[in-house]
Structures are given as structure tokens and as C-alpha cells.
Design an enzyme around this catalytic site. Structure first.
Site, short mmCIF file in Angstrom:
data_model
loop_
_atom_site.label_atom_id
_atom_site.label_comp_id
_atom_site.label_asym_id
_atom_site.label_seq_id
_atom_site.Cartn_x
_atom_site.Cartn_y
_atom_site.Cartn_z
N HIS A 101 0.82 -1.20 0.00
CA HIS A 101 0.00 0.00 0.00
C HIS A 101 0.86 1.26 0.00
O HIS A 101 2.03 1.24 0.35
CB HIS A 101 -0.93 0.02 1.22
CG HIS A 101 -0.21 0.08 2.54
ND1 HIS A 101 0.47 -0.99 3.08
CD2 HIS A 101 -0.07 1.10 3.44
CE1 HIS A 101 1.00 -0.64 4.24
NE2 HIS A 101 0.68 0.62 4.48
N ASP A 103 0.44 5.01 1.83
CA ASP A 103 -0.30 5.46 3.01
C ASP A 103 -1.43 6.43 2.65
O ASP A 103 -1.24 7.40 1.93
CB ASP A 103 0.64 6.13 4.01
CG ASP A 103 1.49 5.13 4.78
OD1 ASP A 103 1.08 3.96 4.90
OD2 ASP A 103 2.58 5.53 5.26
#
Length: 312
Positions: A101, A103
Site C-alpha cells: 500500500h 499510506d
């Protein structure tokens, strides 16, 4: 490759062909001079993630004072507000972020950078891996570049844990369940370009990661297939750097040009690192169009910070 900055005092050692450098010769604090701060920011833009050893002198206050030299801290998290105002504990008791991912991409104002400091480390494992999303874009074949430059994706914090974690079907503790509930306590959805233009360097990068729900205009099946293809190219090993944490370590990464993954290979041992996040801008695509908020207001999370335009 070792690059010396400010004479022999501060050195930048490249540790990966496409991403990552270690900086030595500096004790981080809020008292660093402007030349040193500029050198650190320039190194961040070039190497995407920086590692500093032997920073045991830092506490939360010192970490925040240093962070303020590089930008404006956000509150700890847009929805997880019960665990601190500015410092977010990345605490294994509350779950493990073991999926790729970038953030907080579910809000419009994607953070500039994250600053992570080791607090308690497991006796083995617990490494973190980063991937360079600029070189991921640059290595795409031209037909794929043309496709993704005209795509947008919906990012949301209501992502499916079962799709993003191999052990998501296992029972979770009350602490993990509480954290997940708080994470989803306010719904955010944002439409981002799949290719964003970096506001400081002008580089193009892929804006993806596990908060992506779908690509605009594609079916769920088509979105899943394309997402898997692009993610696979992003996280190719030669496009990554892996860091083995030691006591006193601090890492900074450019959140506009990376994804990361905290490897959950430390069994039931305890792991905690403290994160401070720097406010960023609203992504812009190659056509000059900005991201668009679909649900949720992130104005409480941070201001929108527009950096200086890149040269050229």
C-alpha cells in the site's frame, strides 16, 4: 556508491539499484541546519526511501521536531484517532499491515512522506519492503503507459481484509477488531489518477496499493485483472528494497513515489514502530486533472500542502 554532503559529515550510500539509500553522519533533531535539511530532502526525492541508523537519542517529541523541518505533520490518522494526536503507533497488537500500500490514499490529500522510528522489535523477522512506483511506471511497455495515463481509480478505507491478507479468515483479537472498526468509522472514497505527476520532481508514478477498489469505467473482473498486472510489475524484486530493522533505526519514504509492505514473519512476537506523516498535495494526472473526493471530508486530517513546482 557513497556520496558526501556537507564535506565529510553527512554521507549518502545507495543500497539498491532503483530505490533506497542509507544516510550516516547526522544525529537527527529539530536543530539541523537548512543545508542539511535540504540535502536530506533532495536525497529523499532521488532515492525514495532513506534509512538512518543509531538514532536512539530520539523520542516522540524529537521525531516530531525533526519531521517539521521536512514538512507539516498531519494528525496521526484520518479515522484512527484514539491512539495519539500526531504520532501513530504501528503496533502488532492492533494488526499487521502485511499488504502492499501507499499510506492514506483513500483521502484526496495524499501525504508527502512518512517518518517511521523503531520502538520495540521482534527477535527475528519484521522487515519492511518498499517499491519504487516511478520506475514501475517507467518500465511499462508503451501500450500500457498509454492505457494507465488515461485511467482513474477509486480508493477507499473500506477495503476488504479478506482480499488483502492471507490470514484474514482467521479469528482476530478484540484489539484487532477494535482497530479495524475505528479504521472504518468514517467512510472515505477518492478518485485518483492511476498515473500521477510528482509535484517536486515532475516524475510520473503509479498510484495504486490495497486501498484501490476499482478502476473507473471497468467492471470488477476487469479491474481485478488489471490491478494484479500493474501491482505485479510494481513489486518486482529489482524494483524493491528490504530493510532489517535495528534499535535506533529511522526510515523516511516519499509516499508519492512508493508502496511498502511490513512483512509479518515474526510469529507472535511484539513489534512497534512510531510513525509521523507529513501533509501532501492533491495528485494531478498527466493531463493536469486533479483527484476528486467522492465521500468524506479530510480537512481535519491535514492542510493541502502545495510544494514548490519542479524545475523544467
Amino acid at each position: 556508491m557513497v556520496e558526501s554532503i556537507n564535506g565529510d559529515r553527512l554521507t549518502v550510500t545507495k543500497i539498491g539499484g532503483r530505490i533506497g539509500a542509507q544516510i550516516d553522519g547526522v544525529a537527527l533533531s529539530g536543530d539541523l541546519g537548512t543545508t542539511t535539511v535540504r540535502a536530506i530532502n533532495d536525497a529523499l526525492l532521488e532515492h525514495k526511501v532513506l534509512f538512518f541508523r543509531d538514532q536512539q537519542h530520539l523520542d516522540d517529541e524529537g521525531q516530531e521536531q525533526f519531521a517539521r523541518l521536512l514538512g507539516e505533520p498531519t494528525i496521526a490518522h484520518p479515522t484512527v484517532t484514539s491512539r495519539g494526536h500526531t504520532v501513530l503507533p504501528i503496533d502488532s497488537d492492533n494488526g499487521k499491515a502485511n499488504s502492499w500500500h501507499t499510506d492514506v490514499t483513500f483521502v484526496d490529500r495524499v501525504p508527502k512522506a512518512s517518518i517511521l522510528r523503531a520502538i520495540t522489535l521482534p527477535p527475528y523477522g519484521g522487515t519492511t519492503v518498499w517499491a519504487n512506483t516511478v520506475t514501475a511506471y517507467e518500465s511499462l511497455p508503451e501500450p500500457l503507459k498509454r492505457l494507465v495515463e488515461n485511467l482513474r481509480a477509486v480508493h477507499t478505507n473500506l477495503y476488504d481484509y479478506a482480499d488483502n491478507h492471507d490470514d484474514a479468515d482467521q479469528p482476530v483479537s478484540d484489539a484487532v477488531a477494535g482497530y479495524r472498526a475505528e479504521f472504518r468509522s468514517q467512510r472515505f472514497e477518492t478518485e485518483h489518477p492511476v498515473v500521477r505527476v510528482h509535484p517536486e520532481t515532475g516524475e510520473r508514478s503509479l498510484l495504486l496499493g490495497h486501498f484501490v477498489r476499482e478502476f473507473v469505467g471497468l467492471s470488477a473482473k476487469e479491474s481485478s485483472a488489471l490491478f494484479d498486472l500493474l501491482q505485479a510489475r510494481t513489486i518486482r524484486l529489482e524494483n524493491t528494497v528490504r530493510w532489517s530493522w535495528r534499535s535506533g533505526d529511522l526510515a523516511i519514504w516519499d509516499n508519492r513515489a512508493t508502496q511498502h509492505y511490513a512483512v509479518a514473519d515474526y510469529d507472535d512476537a511484539y513489534r512497534r514502530l512510531n510513525r509521523i506523516t507529513l501533509a501532501g498535495d492533491v495528485p494531478v494526472d498527466v493531463h493536469g486533472e486533479r483527484s476528486r473526493t467522492l465521500k468524506g471530508d479530510a480537512s481535519h486530517y491535514s492542510d493541502i500542502v502545495e510544494p514548490l513546482a519542479h524545475a523544467g
